[in-house]
Each structure stands twice: as structure tokens, then as C-alpha cells.
Write an enzyme that holds these catalytic residues in place. Structure first.
Site, PDB file in Angstrom:
ATOM      1  N   THR A 100       0.802  -1.225   0.000  1.00 33.19           N
ATOM      2  CA  THR A 100       0.000   0.000   0.000  1.00 33.19           C
ATOM      3  C   THR A 100       0.835   1.275   0.000  1.00 33.19           C
ATOM      4  O   THR A 100       0.275   2.373  -0.031  1.00 33.19           O
ATOM      5  CB  THR A 100      -0.917   0.036   1.233  1.00 33.19           C
ATOM      6  OG1 THR A 100      -0.103  -0.007   2.419  1.00 33.19           O
ATOM      7  CG2 THR A 100      -1.887  -1.131   1.245  1.00 33.19           C
ATOM      8  N   LYS A 101       2.164   1.144   0.026  1.00 35.29           N
ATOM      9  CA  LYS A 101       3.007   2.326   0.171  1.00 35.29           C
ATOM     10  C   LYS A 101       3.149   3.092  -1.150  1.00 35.29           C
ATOM     11  O   LYS A 101       2.762   2.620  -2.214  1.00 35.29           O
ATOM     12  CB  LYS A 101       4.383   1.916   0.706  1.00 35.29           C
ATOM     13  CG  LYS A 101       4.334   1.340   2.122  1.00 35.29           C
ATOM     14  CD  LYS A 101       3.736   2.317   3.120  1.00 35.29           C
ATOM     15  CE  LYS A 101       3.904   1.885   4.567  1.00 35.29           C
ATOM     16  NZ  LYS A 101       3.056   0.758   4.960  1.00 35.29           N
TER      17      LYS A 101
END
Length: 398
Positions: free
Chosen positions: A190-191
Site C-alpha cells: 500500500t506504500k
């Protein structure tokens, strides 16, 4: 409830989908076809490029940000009998790694605007056993590093930065990770850029070389030095180390993601600007702030609900968005509220009032370079629709 012309999106909009493109896939496939798929030349190149991009003194690619934090504590000599100051308003791994070393976490409250660690409370928490401070750059907004570093220097403490969120973020014009402080980054799915799983530890060259030994079983030579042409199979184990290495498969994806990070960041900021323009007009909502001396990486867009102006709580607000096909998350359930820490240390919600109060009203909205303009519009319209349907209306005055 009020009637409106709002129409929910037909497809679910996920909270933070990864931005994986064809060249990313091609790079990973090329690595699969090469002689190296585990730690090898791509990992070394990724470390070099990371330092070049962000001005880091030295870097070590690892299996996760959690691994980077744990290594930083171990290499810094943190262990049983020590105390480490950090926040409860973070993912549990920040505090778990302190427990792994046998040290004791000391949790302090956060600032109301940035939701970052409150430096004034760090001073109050320092005791004779304090060894280190782990400030968390929450949501990508850098902490007040000058003040924290000055406190650490005054008391002879180590500063280990939890930089799971702020890749490309700047404090007073300098990239996070460019100082000598050990700094742990995340490349989770998700980064802002991803290697699926993975992380990076930055710091001085001397510190990183010690961490390099610790991250690979405590061996004096890694796989590349043993198996490349001219390498030697001989090595020594000088400490009981860990299995924290990154693979070339991950690094090959990271190299391509790094090339595109500036584009990803521009897209994130464009989404953030649209969100804040729309939501800043509603008294039921509080939009995130960005201080003048920093540049946030905008890893998260954390909306805060003014619950006194709504007839539903945060959990129901999330359910209403879910019913409208909008994915969200909550960052985070405070560490001091989790059973392990609550029971072991006797924490109560009122011990950290700013953390506890904000937890009850935070929602992370969809934010990713992959989200389209139409999807951003749908998120905005959906949030506004929930507000319009559940805003608290003043009683009619005769």
C-alpha cells in the site's frame, strides 16, 4: 435523511491499490530469467540508487520496515533494562520491535494537528533507563526533527526514525533519510512505491555495515560475496543474526518504482488537493494539515470527523461508505488499546487523550497514484452524501 441525486460508483474503489505497470512486470520477469533471484546485484543497485535519490549516507535493503526497525535497535545496543520512547498512534510493529529486544516501550501522546509525537512529552518521559526515541512520521508528514534531535543530544539518546510513510517527504528542505539517524522505510503493497514486501534502513556507513552483518545471520559475507565470480565460500558468524535480506526479485521491482516515484507523488498531491478543497468546506469534517517547514509524502489522507456535528459515529460512517462502494481504512488502532499492551502495562485510554480521541474519528480515504479522476470524484461525492444524510441539524427555534 435527505434526498439527493447522488449515484454510488458501480465498481468498488479500493483504499490503496498498488501502481504496477508493464515495465515493472518486465523487470521482474527479466530477473527471474537471470542467474540471481535472491540477494544479489539488483539489491546492491537498489541500495545505491536509493542513496543517490534521497541523499542517504548509506542504505541496506531488507525484508520489511519492521526488520529495519528491529535491526536499528539491535545495532544501537538496545536491550533488556532499557526504555524506548515512541507513540501509541502507529502500527503495532513500531512497538513490537521494542518488545523483541527485551526493552520497555514508553508511549507518549501526539500533537493535535499533525498527529505526530509531541516533543514536549518526550522530555517529560525521559528517565534514567531511556536509551532511544522512535518518532513516527505519521501519514507521511515529517516530525519536528530539530527539536527531537536536540532533546536526544541533550540526554545522550539514539533517534531511530520510523519512516514507513514519508518516502520523498522533506523536513526543512532535506529528504527524510538523509541524516545520520538510523531511518526505516517500508515498501509494503500500500506504500507510495512498493516491492510487495520489503524495506530499507539508512544511516551512517559504519552503522549500515554493522546492520548488514546482523541482517544475514551474523555472517561476515553475504550470498553475493560468496557466490559471485571471484568470491569465496568462507565466512564467519560473529553474532546470532537474523534472516532479514531483500531479494533481487523485490529489488528489480523497487528500481522501476523508484524511477516513477516523482510521478506517483505528483498524482498523490493532486488527489489530496481535490479532497481538501471539497472537504474543507464542510464543518462536519477536518482535513489533514501540512506545516510550512515540511513537504509531506501524503502516504495517507486521514480525514477526521467532527462527531458532534454528525448523528453517526466513525464506524457507521465507514459502513455507509462501504455501502457506496468506497474502500477505507483506519490508521491506527492505538497500540495501548491492544490486549497485549493494555494488559501487560495497564494502559487506559485516558492515559493518551489526544491519541484516544483522534482514534474515534479518523478515516483513511482512497489514495494511490492508480486512482483515476472519476474515482476521486466518486469518493468526494460519496463522502459528501454521507455527511448530508447524517449531519446533525439544530432543533427548530420558534
Amino acid at each position: 435523511m435527505v434526498q439527493s441525486t447522488y449515484i454510488a460508483p458501480s465498481k468498488f474503489i479500493p483504499f490503496s491499490p498498488p501502481m504496477i505497470e508493464e515495465d515493472d512486470i518486465a523487470e521482474v520477469v527479466a530477473t527471474l530469467k537471470s542467474d540471481w533471484i535472491t540477494t544479489g546485484p539488483k539489491v546492491r543497485e537498489f541500495e545505491r540508487r536509493f542513496c543517490e535519490e534521497f541523499g542517504a549516507p548509506a542504505a541496506l535493503a531488507v525484508s520489511s520496515c519492521t526488520a529495519a526497525l528491529h535491526l536499528a535497535l539491535v545495532v544501537s545496543g538496545v536491550g533488556p533494562g532499557d526504555e524506548v520512547i515512541t507513540v501509541s498512534h502507529t502500527f503495532c510493529s513500531t512497538v513490537n520491535v521494542i518488545e523483541h529486544t527485551g526493552a520497555t516501550p514508553v508511549l507518549v501522546d501526539i500533537e493535535p494537528d499533525t498527529m505526530n509525537i509531541n516533543p514536549d512529552l518526550i522530555r517529560q518521559a525521559i528517565g534514567p533507563r531511556t536509551k532511544a526515541i522512535i518518532p513516527v512520521h505519521y501519514a507521511g508528514h515529517p516530525v519536528d526533527l530539530d527539536t527531537i534531535n536536540a532533546i536526544a543530544k541533550e540526554h545522550g539518546l539514539i533517534v531511530i526514525e520510523d519512516a514507513a510513510h514519508p518516502i520523498s517527504g522533506k523536513y526543512k528542505g532535506q529528504f527524510i533519510g538523509s541524516s545520520d539517524n538510523p531511518t526505516a522505510f517500508s515498501f509494503y503493497a500500500t506504500k507510495n512505491m512498493t516491492t510487495a514486501e520489503g524495506g530499507m534502513l539508512t544511516g551512517t556507513p559504519e552503522f549500515i555495515e554493522r546492520a548488514r552483518i546482523a541482517h544475514s545471520h551474523g555472517m561476515t559475507k553475504d550470498a553475493l560475496k560468496r557466490y559471485e565470480k571471484g568470491g569465496s565460500w568462507k565466512y564467519e558468524v560473529v553474532m546470532p543474526g537474523f534472516k532479514y535480506n531483500m531479494t533481487d526479485l523485490q529489488a528489480s521491482l523497487g528500481l522501476r518504482q523508484l524511477d516513477k516515484l516523482a510521478r506517483f507523488q505528483n498524482r498523490r498531491r493532486a488527489i489530496v488537493e481535490r479532497y481538501s478543497r471539497a472537504f474543507g468546506l464542510l464543518p462536519e469534517l477536518e482535513v489533514p494539515s501540512e506545516r510550512n517547514d515540511v513537504s509531506s509524502s501524503w502516504h495517507l489522507y486521514v480525514l477526521r470527523l467532527n462527531l458532534d456535528r454528525l448523528t453517526i459515529d466513525r464506524d457507521e460512517f465507514i459502513e455507509q461508505l462501504k455501502s457506496r462502494n468506497i474502500g477505507t481504512s483506519v490508521h491506527y488502532i492505538p497500540v495501548h488499546m491492544h490486549p497485549y499492551y493494555r494488559d501487560k502495562y495497564g494502559f487506559k485510554s485516558e492515559d493518551l487523550p489526544v491519541t484516544s480521541t483522534n482514534y474515534e474519528r479518523i478515516i483513511s480515504l482512497p489514495l494511490s497514484a492508480r486512482i483515476s479522476d472519476d474515482e476521486v470524484t466518486s469518493v468526494i461525492e460519496s463522502v459528501v452524501d454521507v455527511v448530508e444524510n447524517y449531519r446533525r441539524r439544530e432543533a427548530h427555534v420558534r
